[in-house]
Design a protein around this motif. Sequence first.
Motif, PDB file in Angstrom:
ATOM      1  N   GLU A  54      35.844  39.972  39.034  1.00 14.55           N
ATOM      2  CA  GLU A  54      35.170  40.330  40.286  1.00 14.55           C
ATOM      3  C   GLU A  54      33.658  40.312  40.124  1.00 14.55           C
ATOM      4  OE1 GLU A  54      39.267  41.879  40.263  1.00 14.55           O
ATOM      5  OE2 GLU A  54      37.601  42.182  38.888  1.00 14.55           O
ATOM      6  N   SER A  91      39.351  38.978  32.676  1.00 13.94           N
ATOM      7  CA  SER A  91      40.394  39.606  33.475  1.00 13.94           C
ATOM      8  C   SER A  91      39.852  40.238  34.736  1.00 13.94           C
ATOM      9  CB  SER A  91      41.131  40.671  32.652  1.00 13.94           C
ATOM     10  OG  SER A  91      41.805  40.079  31.567  1.00 13.94           O
ATOM     11  N   GLY A  92      40.721  40.348  35.735  1.00  9.11           N
ATOM     12  CA  GLY A  92      40.394  41.011  36.987  1.00  9.11           C
ATOM     13  C   GLY A  92      41.513  41.947  37.375  1.00  9.11           C
ATOM     14  N   GLU A  93      41.579  42.295  38.653  1.00  8.86           N
ATOM     15  CA  GLU A  93      42.591  43.233  39.141  1.00  8.86           C
ATOM     16  C   GLU A  93      44.000  42.772  38.776  1.00  8.86           C
ATOM     17  OE1 GLU A  93      42.269  43.663  43.342  1.00  8.86           O
ATOM     18  OE2 GLU A  93      40.127  44.044  43.290  1.00  8.86           O
ATOM     19  N   VAL A  95      44.562  39.129  37.581  1.00  9.40           N
ATOM     20  CA  VAL A  95      44.529  37.781  37.020  1.00  9.40           C
ATOM     21  C   VAL A  95      43.818  37.765  35.672  1.00  9.40           C
ATOM     22  CG1 VAL A  95      43.495  35.492  37.320  1.00  9.40           C
ATOM     23  CG2 VAL A  95      44.678  36.555  39.219  1.00  9.40           C
ATOM     24  N   VAL A 117      48.617  35.099  36.787  1.00  5.32           N
ATOM     25  CA  VAL A 117      48.663  36.239  37.699  1.00  5.32           C
ATOM     26  C   VAL A 117      49.718  37.189  37.161  1.00  5.32           C
ATOM     27  CG1 VAL A 117      48.929  36.994  40.093  1.00  5.32           C
ATOM     28  CG2 VAL A 117      48.062  34.692  39.599  1.00  5.32           C
ATOM     29  N   GLN A 123      45.236  39.602  43.131  1.00  8.70           N
ATOM     30  CA  GLN A 123      43.813  39.386  42.886  1.00  8.70           C
ATOM     31  C   GLN A 123      43.168  39.001  44.209  1.00  8.70           C
ATOM     32  OE1 GLN A 123      42.197  39.681  39.814  1.00  8.70           O
ATOM     33  NE2 GLN A 123      40.299  39.488  40.981  1.00  8.70           N
ATOM     34  N   SER A 125      39.586  38.104  46.463  1.00 10.06           N
ATOM     35  CA  SER A 125      38.213  37.614  46.375  1.00 10.06           C
ATOM     36  C   SER A 125      37.631  37.559  47.776  1.00 10.06           C
ATOM     37  CB  SER A 125      38.174  36.221  45.736  1.00 10.06           C
ATOM     38  OG  SER A 125      36.856  35.684  45.807  1.00 10.06           O
ATOM     39  N   ARG A 167      43.417  35.618  48.401  1.00 15.30           N
ATOM     40  CA  ARG A 167      44.171  36.561  47.570  1.00 15.30           C
ATOM     41  C   ARG A 167      45.329  35.828  46.917  1.00 15.30           C
ATOM     42  NH1 ARG A 167      48.796  39.907  48.408  1.00 15.30           N
ATOM     43  NH2 ARG A 167      49.104  38.924  50.442  1.00 15.30           N
TER      44      ARG A 167
END
Length: 201
Positions: A54, A91-93, A95, A117, A123, A125, A167
Motif C-alpha cells: 500500500e 506484502s500488503g493486506e 497479497v 493472493v 487486497q 487499491s 480489489r
Amino acid sequence: MKSPSSSVRDILAANLKRERTRRGLSLSELSRLSRIGKATLSQVEAATGNPTIETVFSLSRALGVPISDLIDARHPEAVTVVRAAEAEVLSGEGVDLRALQRIDTGGVIVEVYDQQVRAESQQQSLGHAGTEHTIVQAGLLVAEVDGRRVELGPGDYIAFDASLPHRYAAPDGPVRSVLLLHYRSGQGEPRQNPHEARPPH
C-alpha cells in the motif's frame, strides 16, 4: 504479513529520496500527495520503516512513477534468472508480490511480478499509474474494478486501467498469478482520482 528485507528497504529509501528530490518536493508535500504520514515517510527514506504494498503504490501514484522506479535496483544482465527463493517479497493486506523483471523498451515500461493472493483475504487499491494485467495460474481470483466484479480461474486473464480503484480477493484458497504493469512515457503524471474516498493504509 511478511516484512520486506533490508535490501528492499535500502533500495526503496534511495529511490524515494532521488525521485522526491528530482521533483523538488519536501517530505510534507509528499505526505500530502501520498496521504502517508510525514514520520512514516521519514522512516522509509531512512530505510528504517516497514513499507507495505500500500505504501509503495501510494508513493507511485503521488510521484507519478512506475512502481519499479521505487523498488528496482536495476542491474541489467545479458541473461536474467530470478530464483523463486531469492526474490524479494513485498506484502500488503492480502497479497505477496515478488518483483521479477522490469522491461524498458523506450517509451514503454513493463514490470513483471509473481503475485500470490492469500487465502480468504483481499487486497484493495485506490489506483495507481499504468495498465494492470493479471493471468491466473492457480485458484479462484475475484477481481473488482471500479465496481465491476469478475471471477477468474486458471488460465483466465484480466486487464484494466490501474488508476481505477480495484480489489483482488481469494475466497476459496490461495491464488497464484502473474501480474504485469505497463506504462507509457508520461502516463504516470500525478493526478487526482475522483474515486479516492479514503486514504490508503
